[in-house]
Design an enzyme around this catalytic site. Sequence first.
Site, PDB file in Angstrom:
ATOM      1  NE  ARG A 147      -2.366   0.760   1.538  1.00  0.00           N
ATOM      2  CZ  ARG A 147      -1.471   1.679   1.144  1.00  0.00           C
ATOM      3  NH1 ARG A 147      -0.336   1.822   1.792  1.00  0.00           N
ATOM      4  NH2 ARG A 147      -1.703   2.430   0.106  1.00  0.00           N
ATOM      5  CE1 TYR A 159       1.487   7.311  -4.361  1.00  0.00           C
ATOM      6  CE2 TYR A 159       1.181   6.870  -2.016  1.00  0.00           C
ATOM      7  CZ  TYR A 159       1.844   6.634  -3.208  1.00  0.00           C
ATOM      8  OH  TYR A 159       2.860   5.717  -3.250  1.00  0.00           O
ATOM      9  CG  ASP A 210      -0.158   4.546   4.224  1.00  0.00           C
ATOM     10  OD1 ASP A 210       0.123   5.434   5.050  1.00  0.00           O
ATOM     11  OD2 ASP A 210       0.626   4.153   3.337  1.00  0.00           O
ATOM     12  CG  HIS A 212       1.121   8.299   2.072  1.00  0.00           C
ATOM     13  ND1 HIS A 212       2.141   9.107   1.661  1.00  0.00           N
ATOM     14  CD2 HIS A 212       1.385   7.071   1.590  1.00  0.00           C
ATOM     15  CE1 HIS A 212       2.984   8.388   0.944  1.00  0.00           C
ATOM     16  NE2 HIS A 212       2.562   7.159   0.896  1.00  0.00           N
ATOM     17  CD  GLU A 236       1.664   2.421   6.111  1.00  0.00           C
ATOM     18  OE1 GLU A 236       0.909   1.433   5.940  1.00  0.00           O
ATOM     19  OE2 GLU A 236       2.487   2.771   5.254  1.00  0.00           O
ATOM     20  CD  GLU A 262       5.692   4.288   3.508  1.00  0.00           C
ATOM     21  OE1 GLU A 262       4.952   3.333   3.772  1.00  0.00           O
ATOM     22  OE2 GLU A 262       5.521   5.038   2.538  1.00  0.00           O
ATOM     23  NE  ARG A 283       4.541   1.109   6.568  1.00  0.00           N
ATOM     24  CZ  ARG A 283       4.480   0.165   5.636  1.00  0.00           C
ATOM     25  NH1 ARG A 283       4.393  -1.108   5.991  1.00  0.00           N
ATOM     26  NH2 ARG A 283       4.505   0.481   4.357  1.00  0.00           N
ATOM     27  CD  GLU A 339       3.340  -1.958   1.738  1.00  0.00           C
ATOM     28  OE1 GLU A 339       4.313  -1.484   2.351  1.00  0.00           O
ATOM     29  OE2 GLU A 339       2.591  -1.287   1.013  1.00  0.00           O
ATOM     30  CD1 TRP A 402       4.105  13.719  -1.237  1.00  0.00           C
ATOM     31  CD2 TRP A 402       3.391  11.641  -1.572  1.00  0.00           C
ATOM     32  NE1 TRP A 402       5.195  12.945  -1.454  1.00  0.00           N
ATOM     33  CE2 TRP A 402       4.794  11.658  -1.657  1.00  0.00           C
ATOM     34  CE3 TRP A 402       2.721  10.420  -1.760  1.00  0.00           C
ATOM     35  CZ2 TRP A 402       5.555  10.515  -1.919  1.00  0.00           C
ATOM     36  CZ3 TRP A 402       3.468   9.287  -2.013  1.00  0.00           C
ATOM     37  CH2 TRP A 402       4.876   9.331  -2.080  1.00  0.00           C
TER      38      TRP A 402
HETATM   39  C1  GCO Z   1       3.013   2.027   1.292  1.00  0.00           C
HETATM   40  C2  GCO Z   1       3.403   3.346   0.741  1.00  0.00           C
HETATM   41  C3  GCO Z   1       3.877   3.456  -0.641  1.00  0.00           C
HETATM   42  C4  GCO Z   1       4.917   4.552  -0.722  1.00  0.00           C
HETATM   43  C5  GCO Z   1       5.896   4.305  -1.812  1.00  0.00           C
HETATM   44  C6  GCO Z   1       7.007   5.331  -1.784  1.00  0.00           C
HETATM   45  O1  GCO Z   1       2.625   2.022   2.437  1.00  0.00           O
HETATM   46  O2  GCO Z   1       3.127   1.055   0.575  1.00  0.00           O
HETATM   47  O3  GCO Z   1       3.121   4.425   1.509  1.00  0.00           O
HETATM   48  O4  GCO Z   1       2.865   3.624  -1.571  1.00  0.00           O
HETATM   49  O5  GCO Z   1       4.326   5.797  -0.896  1.00  0.00           O
HETATM   50  O6  GCO Z   1       6.388   3.011  -1.690  1.00  0.00           O
HETATM   51  O7  GCO Z   1       7.998   5.033  -2.712  1.00  0.00           O
HETATM   52 MG    MG Z   2       2.768   3.749   3.560  1.00  0.00          MG
END
Ligand code: GCO
Ligand code: MG
Length: 402
Positions: A147, A159, A210, A212, A236, A262, A283, A339, A402
Amino acid sequence: MKITNATVNIASPGRNFVTLKIETDEGIYGLGDGTLNGRELAVASYLTDHVIPCIIGRDPFQTEDIWQYLYRGAYWRRGPVTMTAIAAVDVALWDIKGKALNTPVYNLLGGKSRDGVMVYAHANGKDVDAALEDVARHKDLGYKAIRVQSGIPGLSSTYGVAKGTGRYEPAERGLPHEYEWSSELYLRHVPNLFERVRAEFGEELHLLHDCHHRLAPIEAGRLGKELEPFHLFWMEDPTPAELQEGFKVIRGHTTTPIAVGEVFNSVWDAHELIRNQWIDYLRMTLVHGGGITHLKKTADFAAMYHVRTGFHGATDLSPVTMAAALHFDTAVHNFGIQEHMPHTDETDAVFPHSYKFRDGMMYPGDAPGLGVDLDEKLAAKYPYQRAYLPVNRKLDGTLTDW
Ligand code: GCO
Ligand code: MG
């Protein structure tokens, strides 16, 4: 066999983890992860104050009945705190089952469907050159899937990109840190990042990215389209997923594969996405999605629509979840990728485990149950420390995703 005792351990060996230990009258115990990043104590209280008293005396082999009891019985279904607490119990019970039957958990889920689990690493850098160096470093470590994230020209911090020389960690000590965001600057930058990565590393490597949850669906459609020449393994979390129809808009504009989930806790967060074939990888993970019992059903449903698993595996998911995930990934037919963000040495010492990384693949090991333990004495040296995920603001100060 009967459950005789259960305790919640909260420790911070580098970062906070909540671990549930369920003990039985036959001396066998099981472990479950109950870590919800930035909201750890809520799950700990949910378990200690409301769940543990209800499971003492039950037969730990009854994973289905106990799951239904905690899900339907509470009346207040779903949500991250509830589903993380249910997951902690469920995973600990599967661990006990495996140990009692003297077999690794993957054998209880259908046995080995593959020899190893392909994992993806995180490469990032403050700019494109630094990100390329980090891709090269991970490629040398043997990863076949990487990634890639990088700092964005014009933004002071992003981030997912490490500050300074350390690795990035999803939560930071103290109150939430603030990051800056501009979708315009981001969209201008990302295609250039992947053009450079492909030019340098060729077509062999699987590349992931990602977003996000920061883009509107139409912006994500544009990005996916512009990334098509670079053949990403996935894009992602392109957009916040509360609005499942948002993914229809993205799908209408691009063939770049989409991964999401996630932050999902239940199949109901994803059922429109799956049923309509708007996504390619799910995810949703064992720790936040109700454990092995619920994820197995969800994965089987997803399989009917060609959706594969791509479990979250950042450092806020403890080695207990990593072990459980690797058993699951080894067994389910529609596994896609896992991951892998390695834990710190302190974390690995607190959670001795039998899983291993070799040449871009991971293996759960053949120990009975999950093959992971908790060194409670060592854990006691690392008390809980307040830590939060960040918040994000647009350049004009508006709070955003974020
Ligand atoms: C990823 C993420 C993480 C999350 C985090 C939240 O794809 O690994 O987006 O960085 O933000 O695990 O607790
Ligand atoms: Mg992520």
